[in-house]
Design an enzyme around this catalytic site. Structure first.
Site, short mmCIF file in Angstrom:
data_model
loop_
_atom_site.label_atom_id
_atom_site.label_comp_id
_atom_site.label_asym_id
_atom_site.label_seq_id
_atom_site.Cartn_x
_atom_site.Cartn_y
_atom_site.Cartn_z
N CYS A 197 -2.14 -2.28 7.85
CA CYS A 197 -2.09 -3.23 6.73
C CYS A 197 -0.89 -4.16 6.79
O CYS A 197 -0.98 -5.32 6.37
CB CYS A 197 -2.17 -2.49 5.41
SG CYS A 197 -3.78 -1.69 5.21
N GLU B 169 -4.59 -0.83 -1.39
CA GLU B 169 -5.91 -0.90 -0.74
C GLU B 169 -6.86 0.01 -1.50
O GLU B 169 -6.50 1.15 -1.81
CB GLU B 169 -5.80 -0.43 0.72
CG GLU B 169 -7.14 -0.48 1.45
CD GLU B 169 -7.06 -0.04 2.91
OE1 GLU B 169 -5.95 0.15 3.43
OE2 GLU B 169 -8.14 0.13 3.51
N LYS C 117 -6.64 -4.93 -3.10
CA LYS C 117 -7.30 -5.55 -1.95
C LYS C 117 -8.30 -4.60 -1.31
O LYS C 117 -8.02 -3.41 -1.14
CB LYS C 117 -6.26 -6.01 -0.92
CG LYS C 117 -5.41 -4.88 -0.35
CD LYS C 117 -4.29 -5.45 0.52
CE LYS C 117 -3.49 -4.37 1.21
NZ LYS C 117 -4.19 -3.58 2.20
N LYS D 264 -7.61 -4.67 4.89
CA LYS D 264 -6.29 -4.30 5.40
C LYS D 264 -5.29 -5.40 5.07
O LYS D 264 -4.15 -5.13 4.72
CB LYS D 264 -6.35 -4.08 6.92
CG LYS D 264 -7.39 -3.05 7.37
CD LYS D 264 -7.21 -1.70 6.70
CE LYS D 264 -8.19 -0.68 7.27
NZ LYS D 264 -8.28 0.51 6.40
N ASP E 147 0.78 -1.25 0.00
CA ASP E 147 0.00 0.00 0.00
C ASP E 147 0.81 1.29 0.00
O ASP E 147 0.45 2.26 0.69
CB ASP E 147 -0.96 0.01 1.20
CG ASP E 147 -1.95 -1.14 1.16
OD1 ASP E 147 -1.88 -1.96 0.24
OD2 ASP E 147 -2.79 -1.25 2.09
N THR F 14 0.44 0.77 6.58
CA THR F 14 1.09 1.24 7.78
C THR F 14 1.42 0.06 8.68
O THR F 14 0.74 -0.97 8.62
CB THR F 14 0.20 2.25 8.57
OG1 THR F 14 -0.99 1.59 9.01
CG2 THR F 14 -0.14 3.45 7.74
N GLN G 21 8.14 -13.02 21.99
CA GLN G 21 7.77 -14.41 22.27
C GLN G 21 8.42 -15.38 21.28
O GLN G 21 7.78 -16.29 20.76
CB GLN G 21 6.25 -14.60 22.27
CG GLN G 21 5.52 -13.67 23.24
CD GLN G 21 4.03 -13.89 23.22
OE1 GLN G 21 3.55 -14.95 23.60
NE2 GLN G 21 3.29 -12.89 22.76
N1 TIU Z 1 -2.63 0.42 4.25
C1 TIU Z 1 -3.12 0.73 5.45
O1 TIU Z 1 -2.47 0.58 6.47
N2 TIU Z 1 -4.39 1.30 5.48
C2 TIU Z 1 -4.80 2.15 6.43
O2 TIU Z 1 -5.95 2.60 6.41
N3 TIU Z 1 -3.91 2.53 7.35
C3 TIU Z 1 -4.04 3.47 8.32
O3 TIU Z 1 -3.16 3.56 9.16
N4 TIU Z 1 -5.09 4.27 8.33
#
Ligand code: TIU
Length: 221
Positions: free
Chosen positions: A162, A72, A129, A132, A24, A158, A202
């Site tokens: 995702c 996304e 996609k 997420k 993404d 992020t 872990q």
């Molecule tokens: N790709 C992804 O992480 N989509 C999000 O919406 N991330 C946010 O942190 N908002």
């Protein structure tokens, strides 16, 4: 086999069975004025991943290794966007609304596409996609199975959204995941830190964490 100094221990991978996944890296998440910023986020926190990721992609490409990009987003009629996702979060601009870069997170719009610096080339796979995670409602599993991939080098944004969802989905499907700390980004520094700790804790509950220069050296040896 290449081996990388990682947490919680060395990550060893077979080049014939490993794909680089770039999650993404889209204009709507990374560019000022896009969807990410409309959620109240500081996009500079994500933009620090661009340079190391560009170097990693160049090195990976030069070895002829597989790269899978994800985006996304949703169909223009929003039929694949559940109301819960559409209505949640109260951003100033919602998915499908007109934004600075076209309709927000809608397939075919400028903002939905990958940033110029990291555009896919040649026959690199691009997975669209609606969720997420990169496995949900996509053909990623089939693509990986067909090419015999068992390990994933995971990058993108992020970290806690995702990237984490994809790593968790991959982990449950039996893939070994190495997440690169300098090539994943969160709008929230504390989520970045804890998100990475959660992967390697872990004994590597979801996978391994390393830095991209270690992977670049390992594949060039
Ligand atoms: N790709 C992804 O992480 N989509 C999000 O919406 N991330 C946010 O942190 N908002």
């Amino acid at each position: 086999m290449p081996s990388v100094d990682a947490k919680p221990g060395n990550f060893t991978f077979d080049l014939d069975k490993t794909a680089l996944i770039v999650i993404d890296m889209q204009r709507d998440f990374l560019m000022p004025g896009g969807f990410g910023e409309s959620l109240g986020n500081d996009v500079s926190q994500l933009r620090r991943t661009i340079e190391p990721l560009a170097a990693l992609i160049a090195a990976w490409r030069s070895q002829g290794l597989p790269i899978i990009h994800t985006r996304e987003g949703h169909k223009p009629d929003l039929s694949d966007c559940p109301p819960a996702k559409l209505n949640r979060g109260a951003p100033s601009q919602r998915i499908g609304d007109p934004g600075a870069f076209g309709r927000i997170l809608i397939q075919g719009e400028y903002g939905h596409d990958i940033i110029d610096e990291l555009q896919p080339v040649g026959d690199e796979v691009v997975i669209d996609k609606p969720g997420k995670g990169a496995f949900y409602a996509t053909d990623l599993s089939e693509i990986l199975e067909k090419s015999g991939v068992t390990s994933l080098i995971v990058t993108g944004v992020t970290t806690e959204v995702c990237v984490h969802t994809t790593v968790r989905e991959a982990n449950d499907r039996g893939y070994e995941c190495l997440v690169l700390a300098d090539c994943v980004g969160s709008y929230f520094p504390e989520f970045q830190q804890v998100g990475l700790q959660m992967i390697a804790a872990q004994g590597g509950i979801f996978g391994w964490v390393a830095e991209s220069p270690a992977v670049i050296s390992a594949i060039q040896e």
